[in-house]
Design a protein around this motif. Sequence first.
Motif, PDB file in Angstrom:
ATOM      1  N   GLN A 164     -18.039  21.432 -25.746  1.00 22.95           N
ATOM      2  CA  GLN A 164     -16.996  21.196 -24.744  1.00 22.95           C
ATOM      3  C   GLN A 164     -15.847  22.186 -24.914  1.00 22.95           C
ATOM      4  OE1 GLN A 164     -16.981  18.984 -21.954  1.00 22.95           O
ATOM      5  NE2 GLN A 164     -15.314  20.405 -21.494  1.00 22.95           N
ATOM      6  N   ASN A 197     -14.479  25.027 -22.235  1.00 29.36           N
ATOM      7  CA  ASN A 197     -13.073  25.265 -21.904  1.00 29.36           C
ATOM      8  C   ASN A 197     -12.692  26.737 -22.096  1.00 29.36           C
ATOM      9  OD1 ASN A 197     -12.945  22.518 -21.477  1.00 29.36           O
ATOM     10  ND2 ASN A 197     -11.767  22.078 -23.319  1.00 29.36           N
ATOM     11  N   LYS A 233     -23.169  24.240 -19.964  1.00 32.81           N
ATOM     12  CA  LYS A 233     -23.288  23.059 -19.093  1.00 32.81           C
ATOM     13  C   LYS A 233     -24.683  22.452 -19.196  1.00 32.81           C
ATOM     14  CE  LYS A 233     -19.748  23.870 -15.607  1.00 32.81           C
ATOM     15  NZ  LYS A 233     -19.492  24.093 -14.168  1.00 32.81           N
ATOM     16  N   LEU A 272     -24.905  20.556 -22.379  1.00 26.77           N
ATOM     17  CA  LEU A 272     -24.107  19.327 -22.292  1.00 26.77           C
ATOM     18  C   LEU A 272     -24.658  18.333 -21.275  1.00 26.77           C
ATOM     19  CD1 LEU A 272     -20.484  20.826 -22.408  1.00 26.77           C
ATOM     20  CD2 LEU A 272     -21.563  19.397 -24.161  1.00 26.77           C
TER      21      LEU A 272
END
Length: 160
Positions: free
Chosen positions: A120, A124, A151, A154
């Motif tokens: 994550q 960012n 992505k 995740l």
Amino acid sequence: MLKKQVFLSIAERLNKELRVVPLLYGSLGLEQRLQTDLGAEDIDILIPEVFLDEKWSCIVTLMEEHGYVLYDLREHAFEKAGIRVAFASIEDLTPFAGIDPAKIPVVEESGVRYSLLTLQDYLNVYTASSQDGYRKNTKHKNDGQKIRLIKNALGIAQGI
């Protein structure tokens, strides 16, 4: 794998000689998180700002004692045998990508302690980087592929 070993060697010296736990940053750090080869071009290391200002000579001495040559003072970049290592401030993560350095996980590998962003956090960073004019225009970086990989890892749905 060679760059990872080089990083561990530098991190070990930072741990022992300067009592610094560095952050493995950039593509090499993302490679570690994703467990995939992204073809990292260099080794990016984040350290406390004080070592880039008042204590910069400590970093220069440490690197030169191990055969590295400072080739770009502005980028705090060194080179040895074609491997480039650049240092930057860990404190810059907060204004740049909203990451609190105190919350970054610390990893221990082969007795060496270093920090490694979460996926994550990397999302960012690369999202912020993709908006950075210097990175896009001067360094010719395209962060879109890395954002897609993160992505996917995740499990974040991506629009077409």
